[in-house]
Design an enzyme around this catalytic site. Structure first.
Site, PDB file in Angstrom:
ATOM      1  N   HIS A 306       1.487  -8.230  -0.725  1.00  0.00           N
ATOM      2  CA  HIS A 306       0.319  -7.530  -0.194  1.00  0.00           C
ATOM      3  C   HIS A 306       0.785  -6.219   0.415  1.00  0.00           C
ATOM      4  O   HIS A 306       1.866  -6.164   0.996  1.00  0.00           O
ATOM      5  CB  HIS A 306      -0.381  -8.391   0.876  1.00  0.00           C
ATOM      6  CG  HIS A 306      -1.769  -7.937   1.160  1.00  0.00           C
ATOM      7  ND1 HIS A 306      -2.039  -6.906   2.024  1.00  0.00           N
ATOM      8  CD2 HIS A 306      -2.959  -8.353   0.662  1.00  0.00           C
ATOM      9  CE1 HIS A 306      -3.337  -6.716   2.051  1.00  0.00           C
ATOM     10  NE2 HIS A 306      -3.929  -7.569   1.232  1.00  0.00           N
ATOM     11  N   ASP A 363      -5.614 -14.506  -2.899  1.00  0.00           N
ATOM     12  CA  ASP A 363      -6.031 -14.871  -4.254  1.00  0.00           C
ATOM     13  C   ASP A 363      -5.280 -16.062  -4.807  1.00  0.00           C
ATOM     14  O   ASP A 363      -5.653 -16.614  -5.837  1.00  0.00           O
ATOM     15  CB  ASP A 363      -5.813 -13.685  -5.201  1.00  0.00           C
ATOM     16  CG  ASP A 363      -6.688 -12.531  -4.816  1.00  0.00           C
ATOM     17  OD1 ASP A 363      -7.875 -12.759  -4.599  1.00  0.00           O
ATOM     18  OD2 ASP A 363      -6.187 -11.398  -4.709  1.00  0.00           O
TER      19      ASP A 363
HETATM   20  N1  ACO Z   1       6.039 -10.305  -7.913  1.00  0.00           N
HETATM   21  C1  ACO Z   1       7.303  -9.798  -7.980  1.00  0.00           C
HETATM   22  N2  ACO Z   1       7.729  -8.719  -7.280  1.00  0.00           N
HETATM   23  C2  ACO Z   1       6.832  -8.122  -6.481  1.00  0.00           C
HETATM   24  C3  ACO Z   1       5.510  -8.601  -6.357  1.00  0.00           C
HETATM   25  C4  ACO Z   1       5.126  -9.720  -7.095  1.00  0.00           C
HETATM   26  N3  ACO Z   1       3.875 -10.214  -7.027  1.00  0.00           N
HETATM   27  N4  ACO Z   1       4.827  -7.803  -5.489  1.00  0.00           N
HETATM   28  C5  ACO Z   1       5.708  -6.871  -5.084  1.00  0.00           C
HETATM   29  N5  ACO Z   1       6.911  -7.070  -5.670  1.00  0.00           N
HETATM   30  C6  ACO Z   1       8.149  -6.303  -5.419  1.00  0.00           C
HETATM   31  C7  ACO Z   1       8.110  -4.933  -6.092  1.00  0.00           C
HETATM   32  O1  ACO Z   1       8.655  -4.972  -7.386  1.00  0.00           O
HETATM   33  C8  ACO Z   1       8.941  -4.117  -5.125  1.00  0.00           C
HETATM   34  O2  ACO Z   1      10.290  -4.438  -5.357  1.00  0.00           O
HETATM   35  P1  ACO Z   1      11.459  -3.315  -5.167  1.00  0.00           P
HETATM   36  O3  ACO Z   1      11.417  -2.965  -3.711  1.00  0.00           O
HETATM   37  O4  ACO Z   1      12.695  -3.988  -5.598  1.00  0.00           O
HETATM   38  O5  ACO Z   1      11.070  -2.165  -6.047  1.00  0.00           O
HETATM   39  C9  ACO Z   1       8.588  -4.677  -3.753  1.00  0.00           C
HETATM   40  O6  ACO Z   1       8.200  -6.049  -4.006  1.00  0.00           O
HETATM   41  C10 ACO Z   1       7.436  -3.961  -3.060  1.00  0.00           C
HETATM   42  O7  ACO Z   1       6.320  -3.933  -3.949  1.00  0.00           O
HETATM   43  P2  ACO Z   1       5.297  -2.724  -4.084  1.00  0.00           P
HETATM   44  O8  ACO Z   1       4.707  -2.736  -5.460  1.00  0.00           O
HETATM   45  O9  ACO Z   1       5.942  -1.463  -3.634  1.00  0.00           O
HETATM   46  O10 ACO Z   1       4.202  -3.154  -3.033  1.00  0.00           O
HETATM   47  P3  ACO Z   1       2.746  -2.559  -2.893  1.00  0.00           P
HETATM   48  O11 ACO Z   1       2.390  -2.637  -1.474  1.00  0.00           O
HETATM   49  O12 ACO Z   1       2.637  -1.218  -3.567  1.00  0.00           O
HETATM   50  O13 ACO Z   1       1.848  -3.556  -3.776  1.00  0.00           O
HETATM   51  C11 ACO Z   1       0.629  -5.447  -4.429  1.00  0.00           C
HETATM   52  C12 ACO Z   1       1.179  -4.634  -3.254  1.00  0.00           C
HETATM   53  C13 ACO Z   1      -0.128  -4.529  -5.427  1.00  0.00           C
HETATM   54  C14 ACO Z   1      -0.365  -6.483  -3.898  1.00  0.00           C
HETATM   55  C15 ACO Z   1       1.813  -6.151  -5.149  1.00  0.00           C
HETATM   56  O14 ACO Z   1       2.474  -7.026  -4.256  1.00  0.00           O
HETATM   57  C16 ACO Z   1       1.368  -6.916  -6.400  1.00  0.00           C
HETATM   58  O15 ACO Z   1       1.301  -6.311  -7.487  1.00  0.00           O
HETATM   59  N6  ACO Z   1       1.047  -8.248  -6.269  1.00  0.00           N
HETATM   60  C17 ACO Z   1       0.558  -9.027  -7.379  1.00  0.00           C
HETATM   61  C18 ACO Z   1      -0.925  -8.761  -7.573  1.00  0.00           C
HETATM   62  C19 ACO Z   1      -1.786  -9.405  -6.478  1.00  0.00           C
HETATM   63  O16 ACO Z   1      -1.620 -10.565  -6.143  1.00  0.00           O
HETATM   64  N7  ACO Z   1      -2.743  -8.615  -5.961  1.00  0.00           N
HETATM   65  C20 ACO Z   1      -3.700  -9.085  -4.935  1.00  0.00           C
HETATM   66  C21 ACO Z   1      -3.492  -8.384  -3.659  1.00  0.00           C
HETATM   67  S1  ACO Z   1      -4.551  -9.063  -2.409  1.00  0.00           S
HETATM   68  C22 ACO Z   1      -6.035  -8.354  -2.669  1.00  0.00           C
HETATM   69  O17 ACO Z   1      -6.203  -7.284  -3.190  1.00  0.00           O
HETATM   70  C23 ACO Z   1      -7.160  -9.118  -2.245  1.00  0.00           C
END
Ligand code: ACO
Length: 428
Positions: A306, A363
């Site tokens: 998140h 979710d």
């Molecule tokens: N699985 C694997 N790796 C992940 C995940 C994941 N679900 N989420 C983040 N990471 C990793 C990224 O690759 C990144 O790694 P790095 O530092 O080695 O490059 C690090 O964790 C940080 O991730 P970001 O993408 O920079 O985090 P951001 O805050 O931009 O994104 C998000 C947050 C979009 C929710 C992301 O965690 C994601 O894509 N999750 C899966 C989709 C999801 O469940 N979305 C629902 C969110 S809740 C809502 O909207 C109600």
């Protein structure tokens, strides 16, 4: 005296006021930055940017706290019904008995759709995604209810709030009926908000229908925990569109489109598809965790991570508990729930997820509950939209009531080509 932050900017020391919220959150107010220096700030994805001050929802991602208007989400989910929470979000206070029953009545009187609006559904393809239908029909409300479009007229705003709260479940249920080839069930105003929605979703004219009270309770809780989440992508979209003085229906329709994305509300649908994929692939959870960690792969564990929560999402805790209870009560042995539990355990113990503070989000479990209730996957995000509606409305209203409201218009740093000589088409 307000605190100031000193910034050294190209050799000049500048001072900017520090804004402090009621929960001691701090921000540097850089609104005079460009005027004073000609510089702007860049913050891709707005990770460090506060777009506004707001009194609606407080969340602390590090500690896993979520409160609407000061009330902890845990208390609201345990004690309230969704309409009561909607009132709290929109008007700022918990309603007393009279206020609540007036609010309920006024919503009840708007649940039906204009008959011509029902005809829209004939034009959509049978396999249209219900989120596309939802945003289109909500946008079309601006054409049917032209008497309530003025964002500066409080009476018109009030009536459009009630129309939206009342009609969104009807619009949503009809999009499901359409995809199933079922007749549209009219709303029944003697039922509660959630019962009525389930009745419109699942009843058929040839037999009586009574919603399972366990489902009504679960739906009520899910709508409450989804009701607001401060300046998330869809809420910021509603505010952005509304800042141009676009009417409430148009603003909410835009918010629905933003919510649809799999990185936002669409994740609940993506979670169940992922769990299904793992199951069909033999249930090897470790394999999928490894894929998520592999940067070359691009696969992410849906329902994990998140932007704001770097701790357990408090909503996920509430939903997980309810999910356990519901499955026990129904005596359902859902293999996807079992996979979800194993996935959660592996991910919570894995160094990659621990280091990046990637916890299950809202979710992760909601999809499993929706499945148990018989709600098709395509409708999951629609239910999220129904829950988020009062939050969107509250933010739109708060923005319009703010004396400092301005059109939202970010800037950019241009990095394209410098001026070029025009080349006529035959010489390209
Ligand atoms: N699985 C694997 N790796 C992940 C995940 C994941 N679900 N989420 C983040 N990471 C990793 C990224 O690759 C990144 O790694 P790095 O530092 O080695 O490059 C690090 O964790 C940080 O991730 P970001 O993408 O920079 O985090 P951001 O805050 O931009 O994104 C998000 C947050 C979009 C929710 C992301 O965690 C994601 O894509 N999750 C899966 C989709 C999801 O469940 N979305 C629902 C969110 S809740 C809502 O909207 C109600």
């Amino acid at each position: 005296m307000s605190k100031m932050a000193k910034i050294d900017c190209e050799g000049h020391e500048l001072e900017f006021p520090v804004v402090e919220g009621t929960e001691n959150e701090k921000a540097i107010d850089i609104s005079a930055l460009r005027k004073q220096t000609g510089l702007i700030t860049i913050d891709e994805g707005y990770v460090n940017t506060g777009s506004t001050q707001s009194g609606i929802t407080f969340l602390n991602g590090e500690e896993g706290i979520l409160r609407y208007r000061g009330y902890p989400i845990e208390d609201l989910a345990k004690n309230c019904d969704f309409v009561e929470v909607a009132y709290l979000l929109i008007y700022g206070e918990l309603p007393n008995q009279t206020e609540l029953s007036d609010f309920r009545d006024s919503i009840r009187h708007h649940t039906m759709l204009h008959e011509d609006m029902r005809l829209f559904y004939n034009g959509f393809p049978r396999d249209a995604h219900p989120m596309a239908i939802l945003s289109s029909v909500v946008s079309a409300m601006s054409t049917f209810y032209q008497d309530s479009l003025d964002p500066h007229d409080p009476e018109q705003v009030e009536i459009s709030i009630r129309r939206l709260m009342a009609k969104l479940p009807t619009i949503a249920a009809y999009s499901h009926n359409k995809s199933e080839g079922q007749p549209f069930a009219y709303p029944q105003n003697d039922l509660s908000y959630c019962e009525n929605f389930l009745q419109m979703m699942f009843s058929v004219p040839c037999e009586p229908y009574k919603a399972d009270p366990t489902f009504v309770e679960a739906l009520n809780m899910l709508l409450i925990v989804h009701a607001d989440h401060e300046q998330n992508c869809s809420t910021s979209t509603v505010r952005m569109v509304g800042s141009a003085d676009s009417n409430l229906f148009a603003s909410i329709s835009a918010g629905i489109c933003a919510l649809w994305g799999p990185l936002h509300g669409g994740a609940n649908e993506a979670v169940v598809s992922m769990l299904q994929q793992i199951q069909e692939d033999g249930g090897d959870v470790d394999k999928y965790v490894a894929m998520a960690k592999d940067k070359e792969n691009g696969f992410r564990l849906m329902g994990f991570g998140h932007r704001v929560y770097k701790n357990f999402d408090p909503r996920a805790k509430i939903i997980k508990k309810a999910c356990d209870q519901l499955l026990n009560k129904l005596d359902l042995d859902d293999p996807l729930f079992e996979i979800a539990q194993r996935l959660e355990k592996v991910a919570l113990e894995d160094e990659y997820f621990v280091k990046r503070k990637l916890y299950p989000n809202v979710d992760f479990y909601s999809g499993v509950i929706y499945r148990a209730m018989g709600i098709p996957v395509g409708m999951f995000t629609v239910l999220f939209a129904m829950g988020r509606l009062p939050g969107w409305i509250a933010h739109w209203k708060e923005m319009h009531e703010s004396p400092s409201k301005r059109i939202c218009r970010p800037r950019q740093i241009y990095n394209g080509p410098n001026v070029r000589e025009f080349v006529s088409i035959e010489n390209r």
